[in-house]
Write a protein that holds these residues in place. Structure first.
Motif, mmCIF file in Angstrom:
data_model
loop_
_atom_site.group_PDB
_atom_site.id
_atom_site.type_symbol
_atom_site.label_atom_id
_atom_site.label_comp_id
_atom_site.label_asym_id
_atom_site.label_seq_id
_atom_site.Cartn_x
_atom_site.Cartn_y
_atom_site.Cartn_z
ATOM 1 N N ILE A 72 1.081 -1.176 0.171
ATOM 2 C CA ILE A 72 -0.022 -0.387 0.279
ATOM 3 C C ILE A 72 1.051 1.281 -0.155
ATOM 4 O O ILE A 72 0.499 2.427 -0.385
ATOM 5 C CB ILE A 72 -1.229 -0.035 1.023
ATOM 6 C CG1 ILE A 72 -2.316 -1.254 1.081
ATOM 7 C CG2 ILE A 72 -2.025 1.235 0.950
ATOM 8 C CD1 ILE A 72 -2.906 -1.498 2.142
ATOM 9 N N HIS A 73 1.971 0.876 1.192
ATOM 10 C CA HIS A 73 2.527 2.388 0.982
ATOM 11 C C HIS A 73 3.335 2.815 -0.774
ATOM 12 O O HIS A 73 3.651 3.625 -1.025
ATOM 13 C CB HIS A 73 4.023 2.287 1.754
ATOM 14 C CG HIS A 73 5.066 3.429 1.998
ATOM 15 N ND1 HIS A 73 4.158 4.700 2.586
ATOM 16 C CD2 HIS A 73 6.468 3.605 1.430
ATOM 17 C CE1 HIS A 73 5.102 5.723 2.211
ATOM 18 N NE2 HIS A 73 6.276 4.809 1.273
ATOM 19 N N GLN A 123 1.977 6.570 -1.541
ATOM 20 C CA GLN A 123 3.599 7.331 -1.163
ATOM 21 C C GLN A 123 3.500 8.171 0.416
ATOM 22 O O GLN A 123 4.581 8.625 1.264
ATOM 23 C CB GLN A 123 4.924 8.107 -1.849
ATOM 24 C CG GLN A 123 6.111 7.068 -2.546
ATOM 25 C CD GLN A 123 6.277 5.684 -2.246
ATOM 26 O OE1 GLN A 123 7.214 6.401 -1.579
ATOM 27 N NE2 GLN A 123 6.013 4.705 -2.173
ATOM 28 N N ASP A 124 2.839 8.986 0.293
ATOM 29 C CA ASP A 124 2.174 9.679 1.114
ATOM 30 C C ASP A 124 1.510 8.896 2.889
ATOM 31 O O ASP A 124 0.340 9.657 3.563
ATOM 32 C CB ASP A 124 1.305 11.239 0.528
ATOM 33 C CG ASP A 124 -0.382 10.703 -0.662
ATOM 34 O OD1 ASP A 124 -0.141 9.857 -0.647
ATOM 35 O OD2 ASP A 124 -1.035 11.770 -0.557
ATOM 36 N N THR A 125 0.766 8.134 2.535
ATOM 37 C CA THR A 125 0.317 7.384 3.119
ATOM 38 C C THR A 125 1.154 6.151 4.530
ATOM 39 O O THR A 125 1.887 5.263 3.859
ATOM 40 C CB THR A 125 -0.681 6.054 2.880
ATOM 41 O OG1 THR A 125 -1.753 7.364 1.708
ATOM 42 C CG2 THR A 125 -1.780 5.404 3.994
ATOM 43 N N PHE A 126 0.971 6.108 5.608
ATOM 44 C CA PHE A 126 2.467 5.119 6.093
ATOM 45 C C PHE A 126 1.700 3.936 6.016
ATOM 46 O O PHE A 126 -0.083 4.379 5.698
ATOM 47 C CB PHE A 126 1.952 6.076 7.562
ATOM 48 C CG PHE A 126 2.946 6.600 8.168
ATOM 49 C CD1 PHE A 126 3.910 7.292 6.844
ATOM 50 C CD2 PHE A 126 2.838 7.494 9.073
ATOM 51 C CE1 PHE A 126 4.762 8.878 7.775
ATOM 52 C CE2 PHE A 126 3.118 8.885 9.492
ATOM 53 C CZ PHE A 126 4.038 9.293 9.125
ATOM 54 N N GLY A 127 1.794 2.462 5.749
ATOM 55 C CA GLY A 127 1.527 1.675 5.606
ATOM 56 C C GLY A 127 0.782 1.455 6.820
ATOM 57 O O GLY A 127 -0.105 0.907 6.450
ATOM 58 N N ILE A 128 1.520 1.450 8.225
ATOM 59 C CA ILE A 128 0.935 1.556 9.397
ATOM 60 C C ILE A 128 1.405 2.450 10.613
ATOM 61 O O ILE A 128 2.472 2.827 10.199
ATOM 62 C CB ILE A 128 0.989 -0.148 9.944
ATOM 63 C CG1 ILE A 128 -0.003 -0.272 11.673
ATOM 64 C CG2 ILE A 128 2.250 0.013 10.532
ATOM 65 C CD1 ILE A 128 0.646 -1.747 11.212
ATOM 66 N N ALA A 155 10.659 2.678 6.475
ATOM 67 C CA ALA A 155 10.135 3.531 5.334
ATOM 68 C C ALA A 155 8.994 3.100 4.494
ATOM 69 O O ALA A 155 8.206 4.319 4.053
ATOM 70 C CB ALA A 155 11.061 3.452 3.970
ATOM 71 N N ASP A 156 8.440 2.519 5.064
ATOM 72 C CA ASP A 156 7.086 1.775 4.581
ATOM 73 C C ASP A 156 6.080 1.341 5.200
ATOM 74 O O ASP A 156 4.829 1.534 5.361
ATOM 75 C CB ASP A 156 7.777 -0.047 4.410
ATOM 76 C CG ASP A 156 8.228 -0.150 3.079
ATOM 77 O OD1 ASP A 156 8.145 0.612 1.720
ATOM 78 O OD2 ASP A 156 9.066 -1.633 3.026
ATOM 79 N N GLY A 157 6.577 1.672 6.428
ATOM 80 C CA GLY A 157 5.727 1.160 8.026
ATOM 81 C C GLY A 157 5.291 3.088 8.229
ATOM 82 O O GLY A 157 5.096 3.389 7.938
ATOM 83 N N ALA A 169 -7.390 8.054 11.619
ATOM 84 C CA ALA A 169 -8.655 9.161 11.269
ATOM 85 C C ALA A 169 -8.620 10.604 9.859
ATOM 86 O O ALA A 169 -9.011 10.201 9.935
ATOM 87 C CB ALA A 169 -9.321 9.627 13.007
ATOM 88 N N ALA A 170 -7.117 10.800 10.293
ATOM 89 C CA ALA A 170 -6.501 12.047 9.265
ATOM 90 C C ALA A 170 -6.749 10.615 7.522
ATOM 91 O O ALA A 170 -6.514 12.009 7.005
ATOM 92 C CB ALA A 170 -5.797 12.998 9.786
ATOM 93 N N GLY A 171 -6.609 9.738 7.760
ATOM 94 C CA GLY A 171 -6.411 9.091 6.368
ATOM 95 C C GLY A 171 -5.034 9.362 6.069
ATOM 96 O O GLY A 171 -4.986 9.240 5.133
ATOM 97 N N LYS A 172 -3.960 9.439 6.907
ATOM 98 C CA LYS A 172 -2.423 9.447 6.615
ATOM 99 C C LYS A 172 -1.958 7.536 7.234
ATOM 100 O O LYS A 172 -0.368 8.130 6.796
ATOM 101 C CB LYS A 172 -2.180 10.520 7.460
ATOM 102 C CG LYS A 172 -2.608 11.594 7.636
ATOM 103 C CD LYS A 172 -1.381 12.437 8.030
ATOM 104 C CE LYS A 172 -2.220 14.804 7.494
ATOM 105 N NZ LYS A 172 -1.708 15.190 8.942
#
Length: 436
Positions: free
Chosen positions: A192-193, A197-202, A253-255, A274-277
């Motif tokens: 997913i990351h 790229q702007d979203t943390f995997g977890i 980097a991926d998480g 909650a912020a979708g990040k």
């Protein structure tokens, strides 16, 4: 009270109480000397004043009416006390030191129990609870959170556990099912990351003790284990180190990049998801309203946090609140009976409806999960077996000194490897046990 600040009160009460009797009142008579068992008069009850407390008060008012109608000559006076750690600590310490100011029945966070017992403030009520008609329905693992040295000092009223929240939209886009093993969780973070790229995997946090402990417990490790009559650190055992590594390996980097996540608390991981990040986060059932207030509402699901073995559930921390009888209670039997009413199937169900509190009774857990699919991952997690922190007053010191978070941060920032960081943590943990 939502799993925040509980051990702070125990730490404050434990300050200056390194010996078991050091918290005894200076000039006040011992609590037992003031105890009584009047069956009429005013039953004094202290409950927590929580967010959305009006709904809680409405349920409690029903219980008060029911109790008074079945106990002629009895009035129940409920006071709602501040949940701020410092204010609560001062109020409880005052009650412990002055029996005349103590309530009969009190609500408290389950991690506060060892400190309260060490301070001599709570009555042992195991014999009374043996005749409670709903005792067999109480989850046996959760029941242990009210036991110190084989003696029962409380009745578990509600419980909260964590599970894995995940973004259904991102998982569908990536062609992924929710993870059922640690390996699948890692693979999902990477995939997913890689696409976002702007979203943390977890979202994980270096200051998130109760997010990390399931990985330690799943690996067969623990914070500490009982060695005869005392606890001994186990956080540096090979099994614990394996669990620490699994958790800290998610800081990448991926998480969740260490430079952004090393200082995150559990609350901050809620904010990120909650912020979708973030594509995933380990959050309690009570985070639902916060998540639904953000942009990911309708775009997420929840599953139990998977263990290393496919299809397994990692053990979760059983947070929650208990009801306890003060040692100085003037209405001991009435206090136990009112606690049993509040913890009965009817009122546990009503408290869930009012506050979202997960029931401690197995039958009620099944009922609320059946009517609200969101809860099933949490009740499944409870059914799989929960874990708890060491039931010793030293836990307040260990928590207040941020021993576990410091260990995690040392690893994720590269200042120490798992062996060194866990060894240092074990030294601090053993020092805390030795001091109490």
């Amino acid at each position: 009270m939502r799993l925040t600040g509980r051990t702070a009160i125990a730490a404050l009460l434990a300050a200056g109480c390194l010996a078991a009797t050091a918290c005894a009142p200076g000039t006040a008579a011992p609590a037992a000397d003031k105890a009584g068992d009047d069956r009429t008069g005013t039953l004094q009850v202290w409950l927590f004043n929580e967010a959305g407390n009006a709904a809680k008060e409405a349920v409690i008012a029903k219980a008060v009416t029911e109790f008074q109608s079945s106990h002629q000559g009895v009035t129940v006076n409920v006071s709602y006390i501040d949940t701020d750690a410092a204010a609560r600590a001062a109020k409880m310490k005052g009650a412990f030191n002055d029996p005349n100011s103590a309530p009969d029945l009190v609500e408290f966070g389950n991690t506060d129990l060892p400190g309260y017992v060490a301070a001599g403030g709570l009555a042992e009520i195991g014999a009374q609870l043996d005749t409670w008609k709903d005792k067999a329905d109480l989850d046996p693992v959760i029941a242990k959170t009210a036991v110190v040295d084989g003696k029962t000092y409380g009745l578990p009223w509600w419980v909260a556990v964590r599970a894995l929240y995940y973004r259904t939209d991102l998982f569908t886009e990536a062609g992924l099912n929710p993870p059922t093993s640690y390996a699948e969780l890692v693979a999902a973070t990477q995939k997913i990351h890689g696409a976002h790229q702007d979203t943390f995997g977890i979202a994980v946090g270096g200051k998130y003790t109760f997010g990390a402990l399931p990985f330690v417990w799943d690996a067969g490790g623990d914070i500490a284990t009982k060695d005869g009559a005392t606890f001994k650190a186990a956080i540096d055992s090979p099994a614990s180190q394996a669990g620490v590594k699994r958790y800290t390996d998610l800081f990448g980097a991926d998480g969740c990049p260490a430079q952004q996540c090393a200082d995150l608390t559990g609350g901050k991981t809620v904010d990120l998801f909650a912020a979708g990040k973030s594509a995933m986060a380990i959050l309690p059932n009570s985070s639902r309203s916060k998540v639904d207030a953000g942009p990911v509402k309708g775009k997420y699901g929840v599953v139990p946090l998977p263990g290393e073995k496919a299809g397994s559930i990692a053990p979760a921390f059983a947070g929650g609140n208990n009801l306890g009888v003060m040692k100085a209670a003037k209405h001991r039997t009435l206090a136990v009976e009112f606690a049993e009413l509040l913890a009965s199937p009817s009122y546990q169900g009503q408290m869930y409806d009012a506050m979202g509190n997960l029931p401690t009774l197995k039958s009620v857990s099944g009922q609320v999960a059946a009517k609200d699919a969101f809860l099933k991952p949490f009740t499944d997690t409870i059914a799989a077996g929960t874990r708890f922190v060491p039931l010793d007053q030293a836990w307040a010191q260990i928590d207040a000194q941020s021993v576990i978070p410091t260990m995690l941060q040392q690893v994720v920032t590269g200042k120490a490897d798992v062996a060194k960081a866990s060894g240092d943590a074990a030294t601090q943990i053993n020092s805390a046990f030795a001091a109490h």
